[in-house]
Design a protein around this motif. Structure first.
Motif, PDB file in Angstrom:
ATOM      1  N   LYS A 290       0.811  -1.219   0.000  1.00  0.00           N
ATOM      2  CA  LYS A 290       0.000   0.000   0.000  1.00  0.00           C
ATOM      3  C   LYS A 290       0.845   1.270   0.000  1.00  0.00           C
ATOM      4  O   LYS A 290       0.397   2.314  -0.458  1.00  0.00           O
ATOM      5  N   ARG A 291       2.069   1.183   0.514  1.00  0.00           N
ATOM      6  CA  ARG A 291       2.921   2.375   0.523  1.00  0.00           C
ATOM      7  C   ARG A 291       3.881   2.403  -0.658  1.00  0.00           C
ATOM      8  O   ARG A 291       4.739   3.272  -0.747  1.00  0.00           O
ATOM      9  N   ASN A 292       3.730   1.445  -1.545  1.00  0.00           N
ATOM     10  CA  ASN A 292       4.557   1.404  -2.758  1.00  0.00           C
ATOM     11  C   ASN A 292       3.749   1.651  -4.026  1.00  0.00           C
ATOM     12  O   ASN A 292       4.314   1.991  -5.069  1.00  0.00           O
ATOM     13  N   ILE A 293       2.438   1.496  -3.935  1.00  0.00           N
ATOM     14  CA  ILE A 293       1.577   1.602  -5.116  1.00  0.00           C
ATOM     15  C   ILE A 293       1.668   3.008  -5.719  1.00  0.00           C
ATOM     16  O   ILE A 293       1.614   4.003  -4.997  1.00  0.00           O
ATOM     17  N   PRO A 294       1.849   3.112  -7.028  1.00  0.00           N
ATOM     18  CA  PRO A 294       1.926   4.437  -7.658  1.00  0.00           C
ATOM     19  C   PRO A 294       0.554   5.085  -7.784  1.00  0.00           C
ATOM     20  O   PRO A 294      -0.475   4.400  -7.782  1.00  0.00           O
ATOM     21  N   GLY A 295       0.552   6.402  -7.913  1.00  0.00           N
ATOM     22  CA  GLY A 295      -0.699   7.113  -8.147  1.00  0.00           C
ATOM     23  C   GLY A 295      -1.457   7.384  -6.866  1.00  0.00           C
ATOM     24  O   GLY A 295      -0.905   7.384  -5.768  1.00  0.00           O
ATOM     25  N   ARG A 296      -2.750   7.598  -7.016  1.00  0.00           N
ATOM     26  CA  ARG A 296      -3.585   8.029  -5.896  1.00  0.00           C
ATOM     27  C   ARG A 296      -4.479   6.905  -5.403  1.00  0.00           C
ATOM     28  O   ARG A 296      -4.958   6.096  -6.183  1.00  0.00           O
ATOM     29  N   ILE A 297      -4.699   6.918  -4.106  1.00  0.00           N
ATOM     30  CA  ILE A 297      -5.653   6.005  -3.500  1.00  0.00           C
ATOM     31  C   ILE A 297      -6.682   6.849  -2.754  1.00  0.00           C
ATOM     32  O   ILE A 297      -6.322   7.786  -2.036  1.00  0.00           O
ATOM     33  N   ILE A 298      -7.938   6.513  -2.915  1.00  0.00           N
ATOM     34  CA  ILE A 298      -8.996   7.176  -2.157  1.00  0.00           C
ATOM     35  C   ILE A 298      -9.317   6.312  -0.958  1.00  0.00           C
ATOM     36  O   ILE A 298      -9.527   5.102  -1.086  1.00  0.00           O
ATOM     37  N   GLY A 299      -9.314   6.920   0.223  1.00  0.00           N
ATOM     38  CA  GLY A 299      -9.572   6.164   1.436  1.00  0.00           C
ATOM     39  C   GLY A 299     -10.608   6.822   2.318  1.00  0.00           C
ATOM     40  O   GLY A 299     -10.918   8.006   2.182  1.00  0.00           O
ATOM     41  N   LEU A 300     -11.130   6.028   3.233  1.00  0.00           N
ATOM     42  CA  LEU A 300     -12.147   6.500   4.180  1.00  0.00           C
ATOM     43  C   LEU A 300     -11.459   6.998   5.444  1.00  0.00           C
ATOM     44  O   LEU A 300     -10.478   6.422   5.908  1.00  0.00           O
ATOM     45  N   THR A 301     -11.955   8.092   5.988  1.00  0.00           N
ATOM     46  CA  THR A 301     -11.480   8.584   7.278  1.00  0.00           C
ATOM     47  C   THR A 301     -12.682   9.155   8.026  1.00  0.00           C
ATOM     48  O   THR A 301     -13.831   8.792   7.738  1.00  0.00           O
TER      49      THR A 301
END
Length: 951
Positions: A290-301
């Protein structure tokens, strides 16, 4: 006012406003402002040699005539591109809707919850269909996604093993040819050795770190890769799979047979072919990466009230933080297309997708059976939608098919492949069958009633469910989907509500007349690998656009293949690299980059195999010439390039720019100019005049392609004569220079469809309109500067005290009142505005760029808002932790609550100036907690119960 002059509609300042603004900025004329802003030694001596400006009506007639030169054949070429059907409700309510296509990247989460939810849907679709744990919010295209997978796995393995000899990457010969070409481009500078071969005969060696497979293969064969993946794991080799997204509805997901990464394109989910793009690629992987994946990730907070909220997680602009340590230069995505693809899945749901996939598969089986009965040999034993057929004479078949308006993929003299797609109906199947019957001199017709054997082995048939979440099982009528799309749209602040004054991002008008042709079938339904004579309309547009961009930049030639700005950076450096190699100077690998440069610059340089040396800036924000010259001399023998942004990232036309470029040339290097600020150059100066050798342009900034919530973008490069031979090529369609570097993106001309927008922008403005746009952009910036004078300090100005087209206001002094720059950004939402660029390129600042398409009225509203906030900052000292800035943004639920525990009124919170009540925009969540979301990463449509459990 001339009603037939497009410039009068695009440029927001009228003659009366102009005179008032000139008084404010203390100038007698617009030309005086320009003379005081741009150094005289780089001004153009002659107007741009461009065609006369067209009216909007004239342009639409012109582009319609050009569209008729494209031949709408039925294309069954495949190779990663398939005609799909865009549901009209998505076409009208998203692609044609400025509420969606004019939005900016959702860095300000509180006013972007709609787009974020749509992207979360997209991530869920990808994770479910691929069988992976985590997916990002899209990449540029399948080929670049595959290259990103290779780079990520290389980084993961080499860091984990700490072995320099683990450098080989296996690529199956079944991988798409354009992907192999792009892997060749990306692997070489990183020291990765590609080994291309038969996956069934691959010898698993200890010097391999990864492998890439195609599923199904490029000509349709569905392979069982489970044994390959198991052996790879035994040898600690990570496996990436490039998968067809629609096939995964019926086939075993790669995640279920052990893939580490799954990539591909979602073009089949309702996105037009568009002669190659734009299309949203996908990238799915394991939670471990998860900390290597390129680009953007949308997450819940959660927000300040503890309510669920969405935002971009982890990778947000990671290259701006890591700079030359970044493993990817990805700065954008294909958000608009990802939204459409995700909504396609919402509209059809799991049952609808299964119906579509099954229909496609059954049509392929029907055709397969008919061709066998005609006496043809099928070379695929298991397939989803693509048949590989042995024919005696593919040239004769081609003549027959093209006479009927049909394209197949002609592999060689005796072999052809046929890819069936969503838009194929029974009449189409009969037409295909007739071509083969005619080749055999037979007159049989295709039977649709015979029972057909299963051609997907049980072991490869999908057994797991997908898209079980409520959102994919709720909006299947047009009425319901229309309302859902509208509900999400209302949560987002876009350019159709108010000015978005983002420095370096140039959020200007995306005119309706520029956008309309994108919906026309004559532009949307052209496969990127059709013969050139079937795409003559496209060829005229693209070649004319390249010619105009070369004229505007002063360079010899242009390539529009790069489909993002950061990819344009990388392409420019790769062309420089190829040039040095041609001069027998491939040892040149030092890239000088000013400390003020865009964060993608160092990341791009490292990806191009260069070593980054940072040069200093002086107290005025300009390049420190003494330091630059010292470092150029020190590295003279190995100097490859300088990367420079002009005007500077600080919003200043540095007067020493020609001296700077000469220093580099004197030491054997080439000058790359970052075109992010080209909006301040067009018609007044250009990269060639300042001494650059190559520049990239952001068509999604200067040349009016909409940002689409974070993409699509186009980042063409324009080059001087000596670099022309190295412009990028394509393995399937001849393009690029005589010594072309390998592919930069999958399609020969990148995201061709949206290039129509920039073509229209240039043709309707013409030389005078383009030049006036630049002048007004510079005036507008200086007008804001003067209106804010005395209340906000502008960090950098030119020698005459002028800003370029953007400026940086310093918010660091307000810390003494307890106010951070983020507080100002959030408070602007209450005034109905998106924040300017926050803390870039200087922490604690706002970078403002008004563009030329805003009116004086809107500029004044924005200035009034900032000045009102400045007064609030003064008052904040009385209650540093409980004031309108610290509590911003204020939501409707706060204002309508029975409780109001704040030391200021509801009126002050939500309607701080009179104009706000006339057009109030309500943020849907309070300030989001980014850190909490990163600690509790949820990146798919997980039921709220799971979110609560994660706490």
């Amino acid at each position: 006012m001339r009603t037939d002059l497009f410039a009068s509609r695009h440029i927001g300042i009228n003659e009366g406003d102009l005179q008032e603004m000139l008084k404010t900025v203390k100038a007698e004329s617009l030309d005086q402002i320009i003379d005081e802003t741009i150094p005289s030694d780089i001004r153009l001596a002659q107007p741009l040699q461009l065609s006369k400006a067209m009216s909007e009506h004239g342009f639409l007639s012109h582009i319609k005539a050009l569209s008729s030169k494209n031949k709408l054949f039925k294309s069954y070429i495949g190779l990663g591109y398939h005609e799909s059907i865009t549901p009209s409700v998505i076409l009208r309510n998203i692609l044609e809707n400025p509420g969606w296509y004019t939005a900016y990247t959702p860095y300000q989460a509180e006013i972007a919850q709609g787009r974020l939810e749509a992207l979360l849907n997209f991530q869920t679709v990808i994770a479910d269909l691929t069988g992976m744990e985590l997916a990002n919010a899209s990449l540029l295209d399948e080929s670049t996604a595959a290259a990103e997978a290779m780079s990520m796995l290389f980084d993961v393995r080499t860091r984990a093993q700490k072995k320099d000899n683990v450098v080989k990457f296996f690529v199956s010969e079944e991988v798409l040819p354009q992907t192999i070409s792009l892997l060749q481009t990306r692997s070489n500078p990183l020291g990765i050795e590609l080994v291309i071969g038969n996956h069934g005969q691959f010898e698993f060696g200890s010097d391999f770190f990864g492998a890439l497979l195609q599923y199904p293969g490029k000509y349709g064969q569905v392979y069982d890769y489970s044994t390959f993946v198991a052996k790879a794991k035994e040898n600690e080799i990570k496996v990436a799979v490039a998968a067809d997204i629609l096939s995964l509805v019926l086939l075993t997901p790669p995640g279920e047979f052990g893939a580490d990464v799954v990539v591909g394109t979602t073009q089949r989910f309702g996105i037009p072919l568009g002669y190659g793009g734009p299309h949203a690629a996908f990238f799915a992987t394991k939670e471990a990466y998860k900390r290597n994946i390129p680009g953007r990730i949308i997450g819940l907070t959660k927000d300040a009230d503890g309510q669920p909220a969405l935002r971009m997680a982890l990778q947000t602009r990671e290259q701006h933080i890591k700079r030359d340590k970044a493993t990817s230069n990805i700065c954008t995505a294909q958000v608009l297309l990802a939204v459409m693809a995700g909504m396609y899945a919402v509209y059809h749901g799991p049952k609808g997708l299964k119906y579509i996939a099954t229909k496609v598969h059954n049509h392929a089986k029907t055709l397969h059976q008919g061709l066998l009965q005609l006496g043809f040999e099928s070379l695929n034993t298991a397939f989803f939608d693509t048949l590989k057929i042995n024919v005696t004479d593919s040239d004769k078949l081609r003549a027959i098919a093209e006479d009927k308006g049909i394209n197949f993929n002609y592999i060689d003299k005796g072999t052809v492949s046929i890819s069936i797609h969503e838009a194929t109906d029974e009449q189409d199947l009969n037409s295909i069958f007739t071509c083969f019957a005619q080749l055999k001199d037979q007159k049989e017709s295709l039977s649709f009633s015979e029972p057909f054997d299963e051609v997907i082995p049980i072991a490869l048939s999908r057994k797991s469910t997908f898209l079980d979440n409520e959102v994919f099982n709720k909006y299947h009528s047009e009425t319901e989907l229309m309302r859902y799309i509208k509900k999400l749209e209302r949560k987002d602040l876009s350019l159709n509500h108010s000015m978005i004054s983002l420095g370096s991002c140039t959020m200007k008008l995306n005119a309706a007349s520029e956008m309309l042709p994108l919906s026309w079938a004559e532009w949307g339904n052209i496969h990127p690998f059709v013969p050139l004579d079937q795409a003559q309309g496209y060829q005229e547009v693209l070649h004319e656009l390249e010619k105009d961009l070369s004229t505007i930049t002063g360079f010899a030639a242009t390539s529009i293949q790069p489909n993002s700005g950061a990819q344009g950076e990388y392409t420019g450096l790769m062309v420089i690299r190829a040039y040095h190699k041609s001069q027998k100077e491939d040892h040149r690998n030092i890239c000088l980059i000013p400390a003020s440069a865009h964060g993608t610059n160092p990341a791009s340089a490292v990806m191009a195999g260069m070593k980054v040396i940072v040069t200093k800036t002086d107290e005025k924000g300009n390049i420190d010439i003494v330091d630059l010259e010292e470092k150029a001399k020190l590295h003279s023998e190995n100097l490859a390039a300088l990367m420079v942004t002009y005007p500077s990232t600080h919003g200043v036309f540095e007067s020493s720019i020609k001296h700077i470029t000469k220093i580099i040339h004197d030491h054997g290097g080439q000058v790359y100019m970052d075109g992010a600020n080209m909006n301040a150059q067009v018609g007044l100066t250009n990269p060639a005049t300042i001494g650059a050798d190559v520049c990239h342009l952001n068509l999604h900034k200067t040349f009016a392609i909409p940002h689409g919530g974070g993409g699509p973008g186009v980042g063409p490069i324009c080059v001087a004569e000596q670099l022309v031979p190295f412009l990028p090529g394509n393995p399937l369609v001849k393009t690029g220079g005589s010594h072309a570097i390998t592919a930069i993106s999958g399609a020969p001309w990148g995201s061709s469809l949206v290039c129509l927008i920039s073509y229209g922008y240039i043709k309707m403005l013409g030389e005078q309109g383009l030049t006036n746009s630049t002048k007004i952009a510079i005036l507008n910036a200086n007008y804001i500067k003067e209106r804010l004078s005395g209340r906000f300090d502008v960090l950098y100005t030119g020698e005459n005290g002028r800003a370029a087209h953007e400026m940086i206001i310093d918010c660091r002094p307000f810390k003494q009142n307890g106010i951070e720059v983020t507080d100002i950004a959030k408070r602007l939402m209450d005034y109905g505005f998106h924040a300017p660029t926050v803390s870039f390129p200087v922490a604690g600042t706002l970078m403002i760029e008004p563009t030329e398409s805003e009116s004086k009225t809107e500029l004044d509203r924005f200035c009034d808002a900032l000045l009102a906030i400045r007064n609030e900052i003064d008052l904040a000292v009385e209650n540093p932790e409980n004031n309108p800035l610290k509590n911003a943004p204020h939501t409707m639920s706060m204002l309508t609550s029975d409780d109001w525990a704040f030391p200021y009124s509801r009126q002050e919170a939500a309607f701080p100036l009179p104009y706000v009540s006339d057009n109030k925009f309500w943020p849907t969540v309070r300030r989001v907690d980014d850190a909490y979301g990163d600690r509790n990463l949820i990146c798919s449509c997980t039921p709220i119960e799971a979110y609560i459990e994660s706490e």
